[in-house]
Design a protein around this motif. Sequence first.
Motif, PDB file in Angstrom:
ATOM      1  N   ALA A  48      19.300  40.040  36.380  1.00  0.00           N
ATOM      2  CA  ALA A  48      18.164  39.563  37.159  1.00  0.00           C
ATOM      3  C   ALA A  48      18.232  38.043  37.266  1.00  0.00           C
ATOM      4  CB  ALA A  48      16.871  39.993  36.488  1.00  0.00           C
ATOM      5  N   TYR A  49      17.896  37.535  38.438  1.00  0.00           N
ATOM      6  CA  TYR A  49      17.869  36.089  38.671  1.00  0.00           C
ATOM      7  C   TYR A  49      16.416  35.688  38.886  1.00  0.00           C
ATOM      8  CZ  TYR A  49      22.828  36.852  39.205  1.00  0.00           C
ATOM      9  OH  TYR A  49      24.136  37.215  38.966  1.00  0.00           O
ATOM     10  N   THR A  50      15.921  34.819  37.995  1.00  0.00           N
ATOM     11  CA  THR A  50      14.506  34.450  38.022  1.00  0.00           C
ATOM     12  C   THR A  50      14.330  32.958  38.267  1.00  0.00           C
ATOM     13  OG1 THR A  50      13.976  36.247  36.490  1.00  0.00           O
ATOM     14  CG2 THR A  50      12.351  34.496  36.697  1.00  0.00           C
ATOM     15  N   GLN A  51      13.369  32.649  39.112  1.00  0.00           N
ATOM     16  CA  GLN A  51      12.945  31.262  39.353  1.00  0.00           C
ATOM     17  C   GLN A  51      11.466  31.193  39.008  1.00  0.00           C
ATOM     18  OE1 GLN A  51      14.526  28.600  41.086  1.00  0.00           O
ATOM     19  NE2 GLN A  51      16.391  29.553  41.814  1.00  0.00           N
ATOM     20  N   LYS A  52      11.075  30.118  38.316  1.00  0.00           N
ATOM     21  CA  LYS A  52       9.662  29.926  37.990  1.00  0.00           C
ATOM     22  C   LYS A  52       9.108  28.800  38.843  1.00  0.00           C
ATOM     23  CE  LYS A  52       7.344  30.738  34.769  1.00  0.00           C
ATOM     24  NZ  LYS A  52       6.565  31.050  33.616  1.00  0.00           N
ATOM     25  N   ALA A  53       7.921  29.020  39.369  1.00  0.00           N
ATOM     26  CA  ALA A  53       7.197  27.976  40.097  1.00  0.00           C
ATOM     27  C   ALA A  53       5.772  27.997  39.570  1.00  0.00           C
ATOM     28  CB  ALA A  53       7.236  28.233  41.592  1.00  0.00           C
ATOM     29  N   ASP A  54       5.415  26.943  38.851  1.00  0.00           N
ATOM     30  CA  ASP A  54       4.122  26.885  38.164  1.00  0.00           C
ATOM     31  C   ASP A  54       4.000  28.098  37.238  1.00  0.00           C
ATOM     32  OD1 ASP A  54       3.507  24.479  39.459  1.00  0.00           O
ATOM     33  OD2 ASP A  54       2.684  25.552  41.191  1.00  0.00           O
ATOM     34  N   ASP A  55       2.989  28.937  37.461  1.00  0.00           N
ATOM     35  CA  ASP A  55       2.779  30.072  36.547  1.00  0.00           C
ATOM     36  C   ASP A  55       3.248  31.406  37.126  1.00  0.00           C
ATOM     37  OD1 ASP A  55       0.848  30.147  38.500  1.00  0.00           O
ATOM     38  OD2 ASP A  55      -0.780  30.769  37.172  1.00  0.00           O
ATOM     39  N   ILE A  56       4.110  31.352  38.141  1.00  0.00           N
ATOM     40  CA  ILE A  56       4.598  32.587  38.769  1.00  0.00           C
ATOM     41  C   ILE A  56       6.117  32.686  38.613  1.00  0.00           C
ATOM     42  CG2 ILE A  56       4.760  33.951  40.892  1.00  0.00           C
ATOM     43  CD1 ILE A  56       2.254  32.530  41.889  1.00  0.00           C
ATOM     44  N   ALA A  57       6.569  33.859  38.170  1.00  0.00           N
ATOM     45  CA  ALA A  57       8.011  34.134  38.076  1.00  0.00           C
ATOM     46  C   ALA A  57       8.413  34.978  39.275  1.00  0.00           C
ATOM     47  CB  ALA A  57       8.327  34.862  36.777  1.00  0.00           C
ATOM     48  N   PHE A  58       9.466  34.547  39.969  1.00  0.00           N
ATOM     49  CA  PHE A  58      10.018  35.278  41.109  1.00  0.00           C
ATOM     50  C   PHE A  58      11.390  35.787  40.667  1.00  0.00           C
ATOM     51  CE2 PHE A  58       7.247  31.953  42.650  1.00  0.00           C
ATOM     52  CZ  PHE A  58       6.499  32.556  43.646  1.00  0.00           C
ATOM     53  N   THR A  59      11.593  37.097  40.699  1.00  0.00           N
ATOM     54  CA  THR A  59      12.838  37.687  40.193  1.00  0.00           C
ATOM     55  C   THR A  59      13.522  38.518  41.268  1.00  0.00           C
ATOM     56  OG1 THR A  59      11.896  37.779  37.961  1.00  0.00           O
ATOM     57  CG2 THR A  59      13.832  39.143  38.382  1.00  0.00           C
ATOM     58  N   ILE A  93      20.559  45.852  49.335  1.00  0.00           N
ATOM     59  CA  ILE A  93      19.176  46.056  48.916  1.00  0.00           C
ATOM     60  C   ILE A  93      18.900  45.123  47.746  1.00  0.00           C
ATOM     61  CG2 ILE A  93      17.478  47.690  48.009  1.00  0.00           C
ATOM     62  CD1 ILE A  93      19.186  49.938  49.231  1.00  0.00           C
ATOM     63  N   ILE A  94      17.800  44.381  47.842  1.00  0.00           N
ATOM     64  CA  ILE A  94      17.404  43.476  46.763  1.00  0.00           C
ATOM     65  C   ILE A  94      15.991  43.828  46.326  1.00  0.00           C
ATOM     66  CG2 ILE A  94      16.911  41.075  46.123  1.00  0.00           C
ATOM     67  CD1 ILE A  94      19.135  40.263  48.100  1.00  0.00           C
ATOM     68  N   GLU A  95      15.846  44.034  45.029  1.00  0.00           N
ATOM     69  CA  GLU A  95      14.534  44.280  44.438  1.00  0.00           C
ATOM     70  C   GLU A  95      13.962  42.911  44.078  1.00  0.00           C
ATOM     71  OE1 GLU A  95      14.169  47.608  41.471  1.00  0.00           O
ATOM     72  OE2 GLU A  95      13.631  45.914  40.187  1.00  0.00           O
ATOM     73  N   PHE A  96      12.767  42.609  44.588  1.00  0.00           N
ATOM     74  CA  PHE A  96      12.171  41.288  44.377  1.00  0.00           C
ATOM     75  C   PHE A  96      10.785  41.458  43.789  1.00  0.00           C
ATOM     76  CE2 PHE A  96      10.397  37.156  45.475  1.00  0.00           C
ATOM     77  CZ  PHE A  96      11.488  36.306  45.294  1.00  0.00           C
ATOM     78  N   THR A  97      10.548  40.816  42.636  1.00  0.00           N
ATOM     79  CA  THR A  97       9.239  40.937  41.993  1.00  0.00           C
ATOM     80  C   THR A  97       8.572  39.571  41.827  1.00  0.00           C
ATOM     81  OG1 THR A  97      10.217  40.863  39.785  1.00  0.00           O
ATOM     82  CG2 THR A  97       9.806  43.043  40.708  1.00  0.00           C
ATOM     83  N   PHE A  98       7.245  39.612  41.855  1.00  0.00           N
ATOM     84  CA  PHE A  98       6.390  38.441  41.658  1.00  0.00           C
ATOM     85  C   PHE A  98       5.522  38.755  40.445  1.00  0.00           C
ATOM     86  CE2 PHE A  98       6.991  39.553  46.068  1.00  0.00           C
ATOM     87  CZ  PHE A  98       7.232  38.367  46.760  1.00  0.00           C
ATOM     88  N   GLN A  99       5.491  37.849  39.449  1.00  0.00           N
ATOM     89  CA  GLN A  99       4.655  38.114  38.280  1.00  0.00           C
ATOM     90  C   GLN A  99       4.044  36.822  37.758  1.00  0.00           C
ATOM     91  OE1 GLN A  99       6.403  40.585  35.290  1.00  0.00           O
ATOM     92  NE2 GLN A  99       4.631  40.479  33.958  1.00  0.00           N
ATOM     93  N   GLN A 100       2.746  36.884  37.516  1.00  0.00           N
ATOM     94  CA  GLN A 100       2.007  35.744  36.988  1.00  0.00           C
ATOM     95  C   GLN A 100       2.135  35.739  35.471  1.00  0.00           C
ATOM     96  OE1 GLN A 100      -1.147  35.298  35.267  1.00  0.00           O
ATOM     97  NE2 GLN A 100      -1.288  33.124  35.744  1.00  0.00           N
ATOM     98  N   ASP A 101       2.210  34.539  34.857  1.00  0.00           N
ATOM     99  CA  ASP A 101       2.432  34.406  33.415  1.00  0.00           C
ATOM    100  C   ASP A 101       1.445  35.209  32.570  1.00  0.00           C
ATOM    101  OD1 ASP A 101       4.611  32.800  33.740  1.00  0.00           O
ATOM    102  OD2 ASP A 101       3.594  30.917  33.269  1.00  0.00           O
TER     103      ASP A 101
END
Length: 200
Positions: A48-59, A93-101
């Motif tokens: 998984a490749y994750t980027q954080k922006a403020d309190d949200i993780a985008f994977t 196909i790319i699975e993309f998730t958004f998650q707040q801390d």
Amino acid sequence: MKDLNKLFCIFCVLFFISCKKETKNDSKNSEIRDRYFNLEKIGWKSRAYTQKADDIAFTAIEVPIQYYLLKDLGTENLIPVDSLYEKNKRERIIEFTFQQDEEKDLLEKKFTGIDYTDAVKYMSFGLEKDFYVVTSKKDTIACSGVNYERTYKIAPYQKVLLFFSGIDPNEKIQLVYSDYLFRKGTLKFQFKDTYTQIAL
């Protein structure tokens, strides 16, 4: 009596041919099933490749097309899988998730600036234009579709499947996401591996 013996012989031959064909199909199914289960062994889900922006993780996770073929067809008759893969091997196909801390619901107005219903509509119908892929040959490929998997506030994240077409199976890709929903800017995800190279 001769006719009865002849009929019995024909029946035995047909039965033998049928059994032999079934054994051959079972063997082919088993071989294909083994190749597919090797997808799990290479640990694609852990890449998984994750980027954080403020309190949200985008994977972002690139999902092998073979996985979805297997999921769709089940494990009973896998013989058509090879030909289906050949027809679809230029798809990604790319699975993309958004998650707040703190695992808060990201579609609330305090995160998006819009009503909850509008945020759900955006995830379902507007998100497609926010994604594109750049190949190692510097080709830009627009997202051809998004499938928003609603969790109805049960899971602590939001997830979409992104679909891209016309990409060489041997190309490494970079996913680019221009975040208009949460206003976090442009995020880039460089995929180091190509799962579509797994031999079928």
